[in-house]
Design an enzyme around this catalytic site. Structure first.
Site, PDB file in Angstrom:
ATOM      1  CD  GLU A 121      -2.852  -0.971   2.482  1.00  0.00           C
ATOM      2  OE1 GLU A 121      -4.073  -1.057   2.363  1.00  0.00           O
ATOM      3  OE2 GLU A 121      -2.286  -0.897   3.574  1.00  0.00           O
ATOM      4  CB  CYS A 134       2.984   7.653   2.873  1.00  0.00           C
ATOM      5  SG  CYS A 134       3.540   6.621   4.208  1.00  0.00           S
ATOM      6  CB  CYS A 141       7.162  -4.511   9.530  1.00  0.00           C
ATOM      7  SG  CYS A 141       8.513  -3.643  10.355  1.00  0.00           S
ATOM      8  CB  CYS A 145       6.212  -1.349  16.541  1.00  0.00           C
ATOM      9  SG  CYS A 145       7.881  -0.893  16.057  1.00  0.00           S
ATOM     10  CB  CYS A 148       2.906  -0.675  14.042  1.00  0.00           C
ATOM     11  SG  CYS A 148       2.978  -0.452  12.265  1.00  0.00           S
ATOM     12  CD  GLU A 189      13.273   0.474  10.160  1.00  0.00           C
ATOM     13  OE1 GLU A 189      12.300   1.000  10.709  1.00  0.00           O
ATOM     14  OE2 GLU A 189      14.278   1.125   9.815  1.00  0.00           O
ATOM     15  CB  SER A 220      10.314   7.348   8.859  1.00  0.00           C
ATOM     16  OG  SER A 220       9.965   7.130  10.210  1.00  0.00           O
ATOM     17  CG  LEU A 244      12.371   9.024  21.070  1.00  0.00           C
ATOM     18  CD1 LEU A 244      13.773   8.472  20.869  1.00  0.00           C
ATOM     19  CD2 LEU A 244      12.439  10.486  21.526  1.00  0.00           C
ATOM     20  CG  ASN A 245       7.199   5.742  18.753  1.00  0.00           C
ATOM     21  OD1 ASN A 245       6.981   6.918  18.447  1.00  0.00           O
ATOM     22  ND2 ASN A 245       7.139   4.774  17.876  1.00  0.00           N
ATOM     23  CB  CYS A 362       1.072   7.168  11.322  1.00  0.00           C
ATOM     24  SG  CYS A 362       1.633   8.656  10.571  1.00  0.00           S
TER      25      CYS A 362
END
Ligand code: SAH
Length: 374
Positions: A121, A134, A141, A145, A148, A189, A220, A244-245, A362
């Protein structure tokens, strides 16, 4: 001239080519796509057909500047060469499946299928003259995380440069306005597919082709320290963003397992090195999740840990709900959090994701076979 050998008599180069074509056809081997090829690659292709080198530049132009869909649209190359090319090559590496528009019509999600059948996508966001695409860099991935949606797919495949750049070319073709910015913030990633991502960025930047400025391309990463170091040492000019999160190692580790081998400290150290070496801005993204990383102490700690990073910006992204485990803090709390961050000596912005209604915000990108029949 090389003396003719016994083997030359036995079989000529054009005969070999014909045999390869027949084998490919029998084995149903797909044609190779030209999108993703660099000028050097195209020169090699031209040479293999004994066609002059300058033709490669013309071909490069047709693919990336004119964004052609068929060999028929190419006007200034010898017909025989085009005919030969078409037997072994195709233009695109992705197939368009469908697009979904948000209610505001300002966000559009595009679904593509790779040659191997994986679904990817891309998300297009229109804000006045700024048109941002984007891009996905992987199918699924590996980083897991916890907040996500892409993570739920697990890792399926790396996208090659052609499959990354083709998202741009195919979306561009469907638009009246030019795409002004690209962010590598879709599925995957980017720094776990480093070489392909840099090759794709170089193709997006190439002034003889798509011609996007370095600063219009942002990569990113969830924080692969070794690769950030490599990016820095290579003097790459693309913009860098780091997700960062979390404000302590423990807190970050709980939601981003990548922290296990890439501690918060090492991430901050490599960030300092990057901004000093490159003398450019570095953006930290911070997904704000209720009860996880959103206390006022977190806001204070964010200032403390980032103040040493020269030229940093902080971008707060209120969490977009994916599966109900996490929640977005309420607006009053987000305001309080931002108020504390107003004391920071560096710029702080808030990003309200666009397209959450079509799962294009996101962290909401995920594809399944079901996506096709939905
Ligand atoms: N893997 C890369 C790029 C993809 S994610 C990275 O981590 O940077 C792009 C951004 O979306 C990251 O900053 C990520 O932290 C954020 N994100 C992921 N899930 C989210 C969600 N559910 N809500 C809001 N932002 C999210």
């Amino acid at each position: 001239m090389r003396p003719e050998t016994y083997f030359d008599k036995l079989i000529s180069e054009s005969e070999i080519r014909i045999i390869i074509l027949i084998i490919n056809k029998r084995m149903k081997i797909e044609k190779i796509s030209l999108v993703g090829k660099t000028l050097e690659n195209l020169i090699e292709i031209c040479e293999s057909y004994e066609v002059k080198k300058f033709r490669a530049k013309q071909l490069f132009n047709w693919i990336y500047k004119n964004k052609i869909n068929t060999f028929n649209s190419i006007k200034n190359l010898p017909k025989i060469f085009l005919h030969q090319l078409e037997k072994e090559y195709k233009i695109h590496s992705l197939n368009f499946v469908r697009s979904t528009q948000s209610e505001s019509t300002l966000t559009n999600k595009f679904l593509f299928k790779t040659q191997k059948g994986s679904l990817v996508e891309s998300v297009l966001m229109i804000e006045g003259k700024r048109v941002t695409l984007c891009l996905s860099t992987q199918v699924g991935c590996a980083l897991d995380c916890k907040f996500c949606a892409t993570a739920k797919m697990g890792f399926i495949a790396n996208l090659n440069p052609g499959e990354i750049v083709d998202q741009f070319l195919l979306v561009s073709k469907s638009l009246e306005k030019p795409i002004t910015n690209v962010v590598f913030m879709g599925m995957g990633e980017p720094f776990l597919n480093y070489n392909n991502v840099i090759k794709a960025a170089d193709l997006l930047h190439d002034p003889n082709g798509i011609n996007l400025g370095y600063k219009r391309i942002t990569i990113s990463t969830a924080g692969i320290v070794k690769k950030i170091d490599q990016f820095s040492n290579e003097g790459q000019k693309y913009k860098l963003a780091i997700s960062l999160n979390g404000t302590t190692n423990e807190q970050r580790l709980a939601i981003m397992p990548v922290t296990k081998n890439n501690s918060l400290n090492s991430l901050l150290e490599v960030s300092k090195k990057y901004t000093t070496n490159s003398n450019t801005w570095l953006t930290f993204e911070y997904v704000l999740i209720e009860g996880s990383n959103d206390t006022i102490e977190d806001a204070s700690r964010l200032i403390e840990i980032l103040v040493g990073v020269k030229k940093c910006k902080l971008n707060i992204i209120p969490y977009n709900v994916t599966d109900g485990i996490f929640q977005r803090p309420d607006n009053t709390h987000i305001k309080e959090f931002m108020k504390k961050l107003n004391q920071a000596p560096f710029p702080v912005t808030i990003r309200w994701s666009k397209g959450t209604g079509i799962d294009a915000g996101c962290g909401q990108l995920a594809t399944t076979e079901k996506s096709i029949s939905d």
